[in-house]
Every structure is written in C-alpha cells, then in structure tokens.
Design a protein around this motif. Sequence first.
Motif, short mmCIF file in Angstrom:
data_model
loop_
_atom_site.label_atom_id
_atom_site.label_comp_id
_atom_site.label_asym_id
_atom_site.label_seq_id
_atom_site.Cartn_x
_atom_site.Cartn_y
_atom_site.Cartn_z
N GLY A 4 -3.70 4.04 -3.10
CA GLY A 4 -3.39 3.30 -1.88
C GLY A 4 -4.64 2.67 -1.28
N LYS A 5 -5.74 3.42 -1.28
CA LYS A 5 -7.01 2.89 -0.77
C LYS A 5 -7.49 1.71 -1.62
CE LYS A 5 -8.96 6.95 1.57
NZ LYS A 5 -7.85 7.88 1.54
N ARG A 6 -7.32 1.84 -2.94
CA ARG A 6 -7.73 0.75 -3.82
C ARG A 6 -6.92 -0.52 -3.54
NH1 ARG A 6 -8.01 4.18 -9.51
NH2 ARG A 6 -10.13 5.01 -9.23
N THR A 7 -5.64 -0.36 -3.31
CA THR A 7 -4.79 -1.52 -3.02
C THR A 7 -5.21 -2.19 -1.73
OG1 THR A 7 -2.95 -0.39 -4.12
CG2 THR A 7 -2.39 -2.27 -2.72
N VAL A 19 -0.57 -8.92 -3.16
CA VAL A 19 -1.59 -9.09 -2.11
C VAL A 19 -2.12 -10.52 -2.14
CG1 VAL A 19 -3.91 -8.41 -1.40
CG2 VAL A 19 -2.24 -6.66 -2.02
N MET A 20 -2.35 -11.07 -3.33
CA MET A 20 -2.80 -12.47 -3.43
C MET A 20 -1.77 -13.42 -2.83
SD MET A 20 -4.60 -12.91 -7.13
CE MET A 20 -6.21 -12.23 -7.47
N GLY A 21 -0.50 -13.16 -3.14
CA GLY A 21 0.56 -13.99 -2.57
C GLY A 21 0.61 -13.88 -1.06
N ALA A 22 0.37 -12.66 -0.54
CA ALA A 22 0.38 -12.47 0.91
C ALA A 22 -0.75 -13.26 1.57
CB ALA A 22 0.23 -10.98 1.23
N ILE A 23 -1.91 -13.28 0.92
CA ILE A 23 -3.06 -14.03 1.45
C ILE A 23 -2.73 -15.51 1.53
CG2 ILE A 23 -5.40 -14.78 0.86
CD1 ILE A 23 -5.88 -11.91 -0.20
N LEU A 24 -2.01 -16.02 0.54
CA LEU A 24 -1.62 -17.44 0.56
C LEU A 24 -0.46 -17.68 1.54
CD1 LEU A 24 -1.71 -20.32 -0.54
CD2 LEU A 24 -0.27 -19.57 -2.46
N VAL A 54 0.85 -1.20 0.00
CA VAL A 54 0.00 0.00 0.00
C VAL A 54 0.89 1.25 0.00
CG1 VAL A 54 -1.64 1.38 1.35
CG2 VAL A 54 -2.01 -1.07 1.08
N GLY A 55 1.97 1.21 0.78
CA GLY A 55 2.91 2.33 0.82
C GLY A 55 3.56 2.57 -0.53
N PHE A 56 3.95 1.49 -1.21
CA PHE A 56 4.56 1.63 -2.54
C PHE A 56 3.58 2.28 -3.52
CE2 PHE A 56 7.50 -2.17 -1.65
CZ PHE A 56 8.55 -1.33 -1.34
N VAL A 57 2.35 1.79 -3.52
CA VAL A 57 1.34 2.33 -4.44
C VAL A 57 1.02 3.77 -4.09
CG1 VAL A 57 -1.02 2.08 -5.29
CG2 VAL A 57 0.37 0.05 -4.90
N ASN A 58 0.91 4.05 -2.81
CA ASN A 58 0.58 5.40 -2.34
C ASN A 58 1.63 6.41 -2.78
OD1 ASN A 58 -1.25 7.07 -0.65
ND2 ASN A 58 0.60 7.39 0.55
N SER A 59 2.91 5.98 -2.83
CA SER A 59 4.00 6.88 -3.21
C SER A 59 4.21 6.94 -4.72
CB SER A 59 5.30 6.43 -2.55
OG SER A 59 5.70 5.15 -3.04
N GLY A 60 3.45 6.14 -5.46
CA GLY A 60 3.58 6.15 -6.91
C GLY A 60 4.66 5.25 -7.45
N MET A 61 5.31 4.46 -6.58
CA MET A 61 6.40 3.58 -7.02
C MET A 61 5.87 2.31 -7.69
SD MET A 61 8.76 3.91 -3.62
CE MET A 61 9.99 2.73 -4.16
N MET A 62 4.62 2.00 -7.46
CA MET A 62 4.06 0.75 -7.97
C MET A 62 2.61 1.00 -8.40
SD MET A 62 3.79 -2.87 -5.89
CE MET A 62 5.55 -3.10 -5.74
N LYS A 63 2.17 0.30 -9.43
CA LYS A 63 0.80 0.42 -9.90
C LYS A 63 -0.10 -0.54 -9.14
CE LYS A 63 1.81 3.33 -13.23
NZ LYS A 63 1.37 4.73 -13.18
N VAL A 64 -1.39 -0.22 -9.11
CA VAL A 64 -2.37 -1.08 -8.42
C VAL A 64 -2.35 -2.48 -9.04
CG1 VAL A 64 -4.81 -1.42 -7.91
CG2 VAL A 64 -3.83 0.87 -7.79
N ASN A 65 -2.22 -2.55 -10.36
CA ASN A 65 -2.21 -3.84 -11.04
C ASN A 65 -1.08 -4.73 -10.55
OD1 ASN A 65 -1.30 -5.60 -13.56
ND2 ASN A 65 -3.48 -5.14 -13.77
N LEU A 91 -6.87 -2.37 5.80
CA LEU A 91 -7.77 -1.26 5.54
C LEU A 91 -7.46 -0.07 6.45
CD1 LEU A 91 -11.15 -3.20 5.17
CD2 LEU A 91 -9.85 -2.12 3.34
N LEU A 92 -7.13 -0.35 7.71
CA LEU A 92 -6.78 0.72 8.65
C LEU A 92 -5.52 1.45 8.20
CD1 LEU A 92 -7.48 -1.03 12.09
CD2 LEU A 92 -8.85 0.74 10.97
N SER A 93 -4.58 0.71 7.61
CA SER A 93 -3.32 1.32 7.19
C SER A 93 -3.52 2.30 6.04
CB SER A 93 -2.32 0.24 6.74
OG SER A 93 -2.69 -0.29 5.48
N ALA A 94 -4.64 2.19 5.33
CA ALA A 94 -4.87 3.03 4.14
C ALA A 94 -5.75 4.24 4.43
CB ALA A 94 -5.52 2.19 3.04
#
Length: 585
Positions: A249-252, A88-93, A71-82, A239-242
């Motif tokens: 960032g919220k979308r991520t 995130v899927m990998g983290a869930i697994l 979320v931090g990466f996406v929020n800073s523009g370093m990474m795209k939501v895609n 969700l709280l972190s966003a």
Amino acid sequence: MGASEIIGLLGGIALFLFGMAIMGDGLKKVAGSKLELVLYKLTSTPLKGVLLGTGVTAVIQSSSATSVMVVGFVNSGMMKVNQAIGIVMGAILGTSVTGWILCLSSLSGGSGWVTLLSTATLTGLVAVVGIILRMAAKRPSTHHIGDILLGFAVLMYGMSAMSDAVSPLRDSQVFIDALTSFSNPLLGILVGLLFTSVIQSASAAVGILQALAVTGAITFEIALPIIMGIAIGAAVPVLLSALGANVSGKRTAFVYLLIDVLGVVIWATVFYIANAIAHFDFMTMTMTTVSIALMNTLFRLATVIVLTPLIGLLEKCVCLLIPENPESIREEQEMDRLEERFLLHPALALEQSRQVTDAMARRAMDNLLRAMDLVHKFSDKGCRAVEDAENAIDRYEDRLGTYLMKITGKELSQRQSEEVSKYLHTISDFERISDHALNICDAAREINAKSVVFSPEAERELRTLEQAITEILHLAVGAFVSGDLEGASRVEPLEEIVDGLCDEMKLHHVDRLQKGVCTLNQGFIFNDLLTNYERVADHCSNIAVAMIELESDSFDTHEYLNSVKAMKSASFARYSAEYQKKYTL
C-alpha cells in the motif's frame, strides 16, 4: 487590494472548495460501488489501467479519491502494485478535467440568446434545477444528482467571486512584481507544491490559478512552474492515506509522488534547456483560464505518455525505495509452497500444507509472546509488529483453508483425510491465538496511555500466569511442529492449572478492590488480560487434542476431554501435580 476584496477572495475560495466537495460526494454516491468494481476487475493491461484511472477520476473529480481507493485495494491484497500504477497514472491525467469545467466561468454574456451562455445565467439555471431535484426528489439517486448540480453551482459562484475579488489586482504593481518572482522555476514549483499541500486538492489549486488569470498578470513563464508544483503537491493526501497501510500500500501511494516528481524533472529539464537555446517568444504570453487548463492537461498527458511504458521500472524503483519487510518476504516464500500444481499429488500437497501450518504456528506463538512483553515494556514499534503479524496470520489462515479444502476434493487415503481434518482444526486455533495477541496489545496500549500501575501482588501473580502461558504455548506449538504426542499429552494438565490460576487471581483481585489496594480502572484491564490468557490456553488445548485424536481415530473433542478428565490417568495426575507445584500463587 482592500479588506473587502480580501474577504471576497477568501469567501470565493471557501465557496469554490465547498462546491467541489459537494459535487464530488454526489458523483461518488451516484456511481455507488460500481466504480470500485470496475477499477478492481478491468486492469489486466497498463493501458486499460490508465484509461480506467482517467475515466473514473474524470467522473468523481478527484485523483486523490481514486488513488486512495487503489491503495486500499493493494493494501488488502486484491490488486498488485503493477496493476495499480496504471490507474494512478490515469488519475493524474483525469484530474485535469476539472480545469476544463472551470473554463465555463470565462463565458461572457452578449445579447438575446447569447446571454443564456453567460456564466451567471448557466450557473443560475443549474442551481435552480439542483435545488428542485434535492427538495422534491424521493429517490436517493435523483437526490444525489441534485447535490451534484448544486455543488457545481456553488463551485461556479465561488469561481466568479474569486475572479471579481482579484480583478482590481491587474492594476497593482506590487502584485505584478510578486507574481513575476514566480517565474523563477524553482520558486514557482515550491509555491505550487506548498499551496496544493495545504488545500489538499490539485483541481482546486489549478482553479485558483485560473481565477488569478483574469488579472492578466499570469504569464506562461509564471504558470508553468506553478502547474508543475501543483502536480507534486497533489501526492500529499495520497501519501497521508497510506500511513497505516502495508508495504504494498505504501509503495502504491509513493508511486503517485514518484510519477509526478519524474514528470516535473523530465519536462522542466527538457523545456528550460530548450528555452535557454531557442528563447521562446511565448514565455511572456498572458494566460487565460483556457490556456491554463490546456497547459495542465498537456503537462500531465506528456508525463503519462512517457512513463506508461516504464511501469515495470517504476515498480522496481518503489520496491527499492520501500524495501519489503523481512517477515513479509518470509511469508511470501512460505505461501509459495501452496502451489496449485501439487494438488494433483495429495501427498506432496499435504507435506507443503504441513510446512506452511508449522510456520503459521510459530508466528502465532511469537506474536503472543511479543504482545505479553508489551504489557510490561510498551512500545509503539512493538505494537505495530503485533498488528502486522496478526494481519499476516489472517492471510495464512485464508490461504491454507482454501488450499486444504481443495485437497479434500482429491482422492485421499484414510490417513490423509485425517491429516487434512487436523490442519483445518488447528489453523483456526493458531489464528485465534494471534487474535488474542492483538487484544493483549490493545490492553498494553491502554496501560501505557492511562499510566496504569498494578499493585506488587497483582504484578507478581500476572508474571506467574504469563510463565504458565509461555510454557503451554511452547508445549502445544512444539508438539504440533515435531509431532510429539508425549508433549501434546502435557498440554491439558497445564491448561487446567491455567484455568485455576485465572479463577484464583480474579478472587484475589476482588479482595484487593474491597481493601482499596486496586482501582476499578486497573481491574477492567487486569480482568481483560486474564480472559485473553485463559482463552489462549484453551486454544493450546484444542491443538493438542487434535493431535491426540488423530492417533486415536476420534474427532470428538468434547468426548475426548471428558474421558481424559474422568479417567485422570497416572500421567495426567503426575503432570498436573508438577505444574501445580511450579505455578502457585
């Protein structure tokens, strides 16, 4: 279950959670910043993202930590939501790995060498090695390894304590009846969701369910909906972190919840419809720590396998659920003007840069005017708008500065070189004006929080100064956007008037302090506002000077200002007298 068992259970949960925290922190410290670098760089395909998310989460033992990082990466523009969705899927697994580690607690001792495989012996050995490394090690990395081992030992002791505390419940009919009610899928999902939301850890929730399995009262039909609820509840800390993040960032963060909810909806629907038809015999099967870990992993793996090909669709869903701010859409459209291919044609690249700089100038002016309104009529929504605009203007400066520097590497005419220099000079002034807008917003927030009320005289003076600041902003930005040199020549006389107003207001404030009309607390905020307003006028002066210098083929700001003030031309004196009369205290 008596008081001693309840205290033992709570103590076991406390040790378990504490051990997880220590072990996770130690793993993160050993990994250092390398995991962040890997996450950032190696996400070119969805499959790579899933594998990386799984691996990183398995190492640091926290899907929340991995997702919050992303979320931090996406929020800073370093990474795209895609890119982030795969991780995130990998983290869930990956978070299901903890359940397999906890299966070690089910190992029982036998005789001879087999006793070395018992939970107590293994945990004791790990604890001894951990404390030796922690106490004797001099290198920080070895010290952190000791923390990992100690955290693991505490976690295992906590698991054993929970298992011992709940073991008498296997004979409690009341407990068995209560658990049986969780076989209702909706109730079981709700219980798992609420419990995980409270303890803020899916791994810990699964661990506690594994501890309850020793009672023999946890069956497949009870465990499945709880596991599903735990999956959804794991999204809460992400969700709280966003909360303070931008739209991306919220979308991520929201995509974490969306994936888990879709997984539960898909597999609950499929499974319970199939069960209604086939009446599975294993529904009443008694679960163990191993079978719970397996169920948790299979559920998450099935969800990831089904949804990975749909990453593009998931991105579209979160974009619909969390729409882009109109200002952000406008910013993106404006930034699109800075096309790399235009660099082959400097005249076209300069024209695009001019249009984006004009947009940046207008946004900086609007942001300062918005911040000034907050001084007299504060709102949290207005403050957030100022902060969002300031972040956007920072991005403008970064993109424009980079693009303009690339233009300088091309073959330019004398005039084009001067224009590039003008833009490079002015974008920093526009950015600083927005910085002062944020400072004024902070002052407005303090005024509101402390219920500060200025004296009527101070309020009147402040309004007069703000009218002058509004005019100098419109003059500078309007002249820059339209190329109006006549308007630019009016800025410096008004800037001198602003300086005089600020000096006079500071003297008046000291006089009010001595008379007891104002307090020191009011004074600090009042002076802070004056300082920011005065500096805004200075930046407006810099912008006007950059325009006039371009026409006079001179780029020595101080020399120009000194010559203007020394000559005191007729037009300068006329404008100065006009503003002196208009803005008097």
